[in-house]
Each structure stands twice: as structure tokens, then as C-alpha cells.
Design a protein around this motif. Structure first.
Motif, PDB file in Angstrom:
ATOM      1  N   SER A   1      31.782  27.926 -31.040  1.00 24.62           N
ATOM      2  CA  SER A   1      31.891  26.546 -30.556  1.00 24.62           C
ATOM      3  C   SER A   1      30.771  25.665 -31.114  1.00 24.62           C
ATOM      4  O   SER A   1      30.700  24.480 -30.792  1.00 24.62           O
ATOM      5  CB  SER A   1      31.866  26.514 -29.025  1.00 24.62           C
TER       6      SER A   1
ATOM      7  N   ARG B   1      49.995  24.995 -33.620  1.00 22.21           N
ATOM      8  CA  ARG B   1      48.788  25.289 -32.837  1.00 22.21           C
ATOM      9  C   ARG B   1      48.972  26.550 -32.001  1.00 22.21           C
ATOM     10  O   ARG B   1      48.053  27.374 -31.893  1.00 22.21           O
ATOM     11  CB  ARG B   1      48.440  24.104 -31.946  1.00 22.21           C
TER      12      ARG B   1
ATOM     13  N   GLY C   1      46.947  30.444 -32.067  1.00 18.00           N
ATOM     14  CA  GLY C   1      46.195  30.901 -30.899  1.00 18.00           C
ATOM     15  C   GLY C   1      45.761  29.807 -29.959  1.00 18.00           C
ATOM     16  O   GLY C   1      45.059  30.070 -28.976  1.00 18.00           O
TER      17      GLY C   1
ATOM     18  N   GLY D   1      43.568  27.488 -30.095  1.00 10.82           N
ATOM     19  CA  GLY D   1      42.127  27.395 -29.942  1.00 10.82           C
ATOM     20  C   GLY D   1      41.628  25.965 -29.851  1.00 10.82           C
ATOM     21  O   GLY D   1      42.397  25.002 -29.990  1.00 10.82           O
ATOM     22  N   ALA D   2      40.340  25.821 -29.635  1.00  8.88           N
ATOM     23  CA  ALA D   2      39.722  24.500 -29.521  1.00  8.88           C
ATOM     24  C   ALA D   2      39.788  23.759 -30.850  1.00  8.88           C
ATOM     25  O   ALA D   2      39.699  24.363 -31.926  1.00  8.88           O
ATOM     26  CB  ALA D   2      38.275  24.645 -29.079  1.00  8.88           C
TER      27      ALA D   2
ATOM     28  N   TYR E   1      36.847  26.749 -34.428  1.00  9.00           N
ATOM     29  CA  TYR E   1      36.013  26.744 -33.225  1.00  9.00           C
ATOM     30  C   TYR E   1      36.309  27.907 -32.279  1.00  9.00           C
ATOM     31  O   TYR E   1      35.605  28.083 -31.284  1.00  9.00           O
ATOM     32  CB  TYR E   1      36.137  25.402 -32.513  1.00  9.00           C
ATOM     33  N   SER E   2      37.338  28.702 -32.596  1.00  9.33           N
ATOM     34  CA  SER E   2      37.556  29.939 -31.835  1.00  9.33           C
ATOM     35  C   SER E   2      36.507  30.970 -32.234  1.00  9.33           C
ATOM     36  O   SER E   2      36.105  31.807 -31.423  1.00  9.33           O
ATOM     37  CB  SER E   2      38.954  30.495 -32.124  1.00  9.33           C
ATOM     38  N   HIS E   3      36.061  30.898 -33.481  1.00  6.53           N
ATOM     39  CA  HIS E   3      35.026  31.819 -33.963  1.00  6.53           C
ATOM     40  C   HIS E   3      33.668  31.485 -33.342  1.00  6.53           C
ATOM     41  O   HIS E   3      32.888  32.379 -33.024  1.00  6.53           O
ATOM     42  CB  HIS E   3      34.911  31.735 -35.488  1.00  6.53           C
TER      43      HIS E   3
ATOM     44  N   ARG F   1      41.409  27.997 -36.465  1.00  6.38           N
ATOM     45  CA  ARG F   1      40.639  29.047 -35.792  1.00  6.38           C
ATOM     46  C   ARG F   1      39.132  28.799 -35.903  1.00  6.38           C
ATOM     47  O   ARG F   1      38.324  29.630 -35.509  1.00  6.38           O
ATOM     48  CB  ARG F   1      40.992  30.414 -36.393  1.00  6.38           C
TER      49      ARG F   1
END
Length: 230
Positions: A136, A36, A40, A42-43, A132-134, A130
Motif C-alpha cells: 500500500s 477488476r 482480485g 485490489g486497491a 497496491y495489493s503487493h 495488482r
């Protein structure tokens, strides 16, 4: 895909679509901490709905209740029709139920009830972490265009006007992955993106036999993909 939708995609995303549909993914499992961090950190889940959106749903409660009552009436009507049905009609209904059972069993057998193949070192997992980093937003409009797989969404989660706010949030170039329908014999809402290393992630389309399913039936995306990392 309707001409209106295709035109909107050309204007909004700047691409000419071969096919496209709204999709979601399943719950992302908790990955190993090092994996993880490398991705990054991310969420792992979409954003919650804003309080105003929740309030809107609450105010719309009576309307939803009416819809539920109408659905109950329809269900009771169908049950009555089934009771009054002829032998031939009952046999057809049993065949349809058996078809659904076989489809659901095939989904489990193929692993499409899971979010991805389970290999945290695979290209699918790296792409998934990645997700939900793109954006939400909980959905992606998945578009096939000139061999590419494009994913579009509003930058943040919204409850209305998603098409008007969407933009391309991720792209998988041609040759790095393919979109597949593993259950073409059934009316289903499952697809998967298979990457060059054999890893994959499952998509659930908003509609059964979506525009993507129909396109893949005419143009199966089961060819080999390059060994480049997705």
C-alpha cells in the motif's frame, strides 16, 4: 548508484543491482468491473498516511513555512539575476526554457503523462491492477538486476525509513518486459515498463536523470521481449 545504496540493496533485497531508483505511478483509472474482479479487486490507490504521520507534518508546519520562505527568497534572487543577466546569459536561459517546453510536449506526445497505455486486457493493466495489493506504499524502488525488473517497497505506507523496511513486492522476469527511457535527449523523470504484448505503464522517478536513466543511457533496454504473459 552509490556503493552504500548498492550494498544496502544486496543486504536488504538479496540481489546485486545494476541500477535502481524510487518511482511512483500516476492515478489508476477506474477499470471495467469484470476486469477488476478478475484481477482480485485490489486497491486502486495507495494507503492514506496514518494520523500520527499527519500530526507530525502539522507539527513540522513552522519548519515547512521557513523552507517556503527560503524558496521564495531564492526565486526572487533568481528573478533579479535574470533581470541583470547579460544578453548571452538571457539567450542561454531562453534555450533552456525551450528545451523544457519541448520535453514536456514530447511527454504528452508519447503518452507518458498517462498511467498506462489504456488497454485493460493488456499485461501492463493486469500488473497495474495488482500494484497496491503487493504494497500500500505510494512508491516503489525499481531495480534492474540480471535482466529482471524488481519492485521493492515497505509492506505498508510509511513516511520514514522506507529503505530499512522495503522488500521485493513484485518481479518481472527477464524477457517478459523491458524498462525504457523514451526521452534520452532530455533531462527527465519519466520511464516506462513495456511488456511483451506491447502494453506499457509509465513510471515517474524521484529524481531527474535518476540512476535508472543513467544506466539506460549506457545500456538501452529496447530489445524484443518474449511473448510470455507478464
Amino acid at each position: 548508484m552509490s556503493r552504500t545504496t548498492a550494498r544496502a540493496i544486496r543486504i536488504r533485497l538479496g540481489v546485486t543491482p545494476d541500477a535502481g531508483s524510487w518511482c511512483t505511478i500516476g492515478k489508476i483509472p477506474e477499470p471495467p468491473s469484470d476486469v477488476r474482479e478478475a484481477a482480485g479487486a485490489g486497491a486502486l490507490r495507495p494507503a492514506f498516511m496514518r494520523p500520527l504521520n499527519v500530526l507530525g507534518l502539522a507539527l513540522g508546519g513552522p519548519f515547512i513555512l521557513v523552507l517556503m520562505l527560503l524558496a521564495l527568497i531564492v526565486t526572487c534572487g533568481q528573478a533579479l539575476n535574470n533581470w541583470l543577466a547579460t544578453g548571452e546569459e538571457r539567450e542561454r536561459a531562453r534555450a533552456e526554457d525551450l528545451d523544457i517546453t519541448r520535453r514536456d510536449e514530447a511527454i504528452v506526445e508519447l503518452g507518458l503523462d498517462k498511467t498506462f497505455d489504456g488497454d485493460w486486457n493488456g499485461a501492463a493493466a493486469k500488473f497495474l491492477l495488482r500494484w497496491y495489493s503487493h504494497s500500500s506504499h505510494h512508491q516503489r524502488f525499481v531495480v534492474l538486476s540480471e535482466g529482471r525488473i524488481l519492485l521493492a517497497a515497505p509492506p505498508k505506507r510509511v513516511s520514514i525509513r522506507r529503505e530499512d523496511r522495503m522488500r521485493v513486492v513484485a518481479e518481472i522476469p527477464a524477457g517478459e518486459a523491458v524498462l525504457e527511457d523514451l526521452l534520452p535527449a532530455y533531462g527527465n523523470n519519466k520511464l516506462r515498463i513495456r511488456f511483451a504484448d506491447g502494453s506499457w505503464l509509465a513510471l515517474t522517478t524521484e529524481e531527474m536523470r535518476s540512476d535508472l536513466h543513467k544506466y539506460l543511457m549506457r545500456h538501452p533496454q529496447t530489445g524484443e521481449v518474449s511473448s510470455a504473459e507478464a
